[in-house]
Design an enzyme around this catalytic site. Structure first.
Site, PDB file in Angstrom:
ATOM      1  N   GLU A 293      12.782  -9.213   2.004  1.00  0.00           N
ATOM      2  CA  GLU A 293      12.038  -8.196   2.548  1.00  0.00           C
ATOM      3  C   GLU A 293      12.868  -6.990   1.963  1.00  0.00           C
ATOM      4  OE1 GLU A 293      11.830  -8.004   6.581  1.00  0.00           O
ATOM      5  OE2 GLU A 293      10.505  -6.250   6.804  1.00  0.00           O
TER       6      GLU A 293
ATOM      7  N   ARG B  59      12.688   4.646  13.025  1.00  0.00           N
ATOM      8  CA  ARG B  59      11.470   5.572  13.086  1.00  0.00           C
ATOM      9  C   ARG B  59      10.579   5.193  13.960  1.00  0.00           C
ATOM     10  NH1 ARG B  59       9.240   5.009   6.906  1.00  0.00           N
ATOM     11  NH2 ARG B  59       8.047   7.009   7.604  1.00  0.00           N
TER      12      ARG B  59
ATOM     13  N   ALA C 226       3.105  -0.707   4.858  1.00  0.00           N
ATOM     14  CA  ALA C 226       2.821  -0.793   6.346  1.00  0.00           C
ATOM     15  C   ALA C 226       2.204  -2.082   6.659  1.00  0.00           C
ATOM     16  CB  ALA C 226       1.784   0.258   6.649  1.00  0.00           C
TER      17      ALA C 226
ATOM     18  N   PRO D   7       0.935  -1.141  -0.189  1.00  0.00           N
ATOM     19  CA  PRO D   7      -0.161  -0.044   0.028  1.00  0.00           C
ATOM     20  C   PRO D   7       0.965   1.232   0.242  1.00  0.00           C
ATOM     21  CG  PRO D   7      -0.875  -1.569   1.485  1.00  0.00           C
ATOM     22  CD  PRO D   7       0.336  -2.220   1.073  1.00  0.00           C
ATOM     23  N   ASN D   8       0.269   2.318  -0.778  1.00  0.00           N
ATOM     24  CA  ASN D   8       0.966   3.640  -0.666  1.00  0.00           C
ATOM     25  C   ASN D   8       2.052   3.576  -1.579  1.00  0.00           C
ATOM     26  OD1 ASN D   8      -1.242   4.738   1.000  1.00  0.00           O
ATOM     27  ND2 ASN D   8      -0.236   3.611   2.633  1.00  0.00           N
TER      28      ASN D   8
ATOM     29  N   ARG E  17       5.029  11.123  -2.076  1.00  0.00           N
ATOM     30  CA  ARG E  17       4.836  10.845  -0.756  1.00  0.00           C
ATOM     31  C   ARG E  17       6.025  11.040   0.108  1.00  0.00           C
ATOM     32  NH1 ARG E  17       4.358   4.864   1.287  1.00  0.00           N
ATOM     33  NH2 ARG E  17       3.948   5.100   3.413  1.00  0.00           N
TER      34      ARG E  17
ATOM     35  N   HIS F  28      12.942  -2.412   2.136  1.00  0.00           N
ATOM     36  CA  HIS F  28      12.401  -1.162   2.613  1.00  0.00           C
ATOM     37  C   HIS F  28      13.299  -0.047   1.939  1.00  0.00           C
ATOM     38  CE1 HIS F  28       9.357  -3.103   4.923  1.00  0.00           C
ATOM     39  NE2 HIS F  28      10.241  -3.904   5.234  1.00  0.00           N
TER      40      HIS F  28
ATOM     41  N   ASN G 231       8.260  -5.472  -0.692  1.00  0.00           N
ATOM     42  CA  ASN G 231       8.155  -4.401  -0.126  1.00  0.00           C
ATOM     43  C   ASN G 231       6.712  -4.154   0.459  1.00  0.00           C
ATOM     44  OD1 ASN G 231       7.870  -1.766   1.453  1.00  0.00           O
ATOM     45  ND2 ASN G 231       9.417  -0.764   0.047  1.00  0.00           N
TER      46      ASN G 231
ATOM     47  N   TYR H 146      11.197   8.930   1.507  1.00  0.00           N
ATOM     48  CA  TYR H 146      11.622   7.772   0.522  1.00  0.00           C
ATOM     49  C   TYR H 146      12.136   8.287  -0.559  1.00  0.00           C
ATOM     50  CZ  TYR H 146       8.003   5.637   3.680  1.00  0.00           C
ATOM     51  OH  TYR H 146       7.395   5.105   4.677  1.00  0.00           O
TER      52      TYR H 146
HETATM   53  C1  DQA Z   1       8.338   1.265   4.021  1.00  0.00           C
HETATM   54  C2  DQA Z   1       8.421   1.392   5.508  1.00  0.00           C
HETATM   55  C3  DQA Z   1       7.036   1.163   6.016  1.00  0.00           C
HETATM   56  O1  DQA Z   1       6.975   1.414   7.447  1.00  0.00           O
HETATM   57  C4  DQA Z   1       6.020   2.052   5.471  1.00  0.00           C
HETATM   58  O2  DQA Z   1       4.837   2.098   6.167  1.00  0.00           O
HETATM   59  C5  DQA Z   1       5.902   2.180   4.381  1.00  0.00           C
HETATM   60  C6  DQA Z   1       7.346   1.911   3.256  1.00  0.00           C
HETATM   61  C7  DQA Z   1       9.808   1.490   3.320  1.00  0.00           C
HETATM   62  O3  DQA Z   1       9.919   1.338   2.185  1.00  0.00           O
HETATM   63  O4  DQA Z   1      10.536   2.232   3.758  1.00  0.00           O
HETATM   64  O5  DQA Z   1       5.166   2.277   3.322  1.00  0.00           O
HETATM   65  O6  DQA Z   1       7.954  -0.128   3.486  1.00  0.00           O
END
Ligand code: DQA
Length: 160
Positions: A108, A117, A87, A20-21, A28, A110, A84, A33
């Site tokens: 995984e 954080r 959240a 998501p997102n 964003r 990120h 990735n 990011y």
């Molecule tokens: C994320 C880290 C997550 O905590 C966050 O909710 C994201 C992006 C990252 O790539 O740093 O959406 O996965």
């Protein structure tokens, strides 16, 4: 191990998943990011996959069910999953369970380092079922993840 999993002559397929997102990357929270878009990252990952002798497929979804279904579809077909989960990382046990059913290499990834954080980001429910977690490397994480896939597949094919 079938051909796609690296045992035969065909090109192993890596499934890159974004949760998501992450479709909003570039707009964003760029201070967290970066300015690169999701398309930029997928292009970099595709190039890195090609250089590593791998083929890349990609899916981004804001829906947990789509990611679970994509992992199911990778079973017996893909050599690796790089994910990735956004959240969902922090609470989606369905992703943990889906990844546990996938026998290939699992990474995984990120962009940020969730561990430095907010406290709620410090837990990853997928971390226990992946081979490796790459965090905090920004855009560099994509080529590094594909190189890690190559190395882990090579390790599997040489380990009796
Ligand atoms: C994320 C880290 C997550 O905590 C966050 O909710 C994201 C992006 C990252 O790539 O740093 O959406 O996965």
């Amino acid at each position: 191990m079938n051909a796609e999993q690296g045992g035969g002559g065909s090109v192993p397929v890596v499934l890159l998943l974004h949760g998501p997102n992450l479709n909003l990357l570039g707009e964003r929270e760029p201070e967290v990011y970066g300015r690169a878009t999701l398309g930029d990252h997928v292009a970099a990952a595709t190039a890195a996959a090609g250089a590593a002798g791998l083929a890349l497929e990609h899916l981004q979804s804001n829906a947990e069910a789509d990611l679970v279904a994509a992992i199911h579809g990778a079973r017996g077909r893909c050599a690796a999953v790089v994910i990735n989960p956004g959240a969902l990382t922090h609470y989606a046990w369905s992703l943990h369970d889906a990844l546990a059913t996938f026998d290939g290499v699992k990474i995984e990834l990120h962009l940020s380092n969730p561990n430095r954080r907010e406290a709620w980001r410090h837990t990853s429910v997928v971390a226990p079922v992946v081979d490796a977690s790459l965090v905090g490397l920004g855009a560099d994480g994509y080529p590094m993840a594909l190189d890690a896939v190559r190395r882990l597949l090579a390790r599997r094919s040489t380990t009796p």
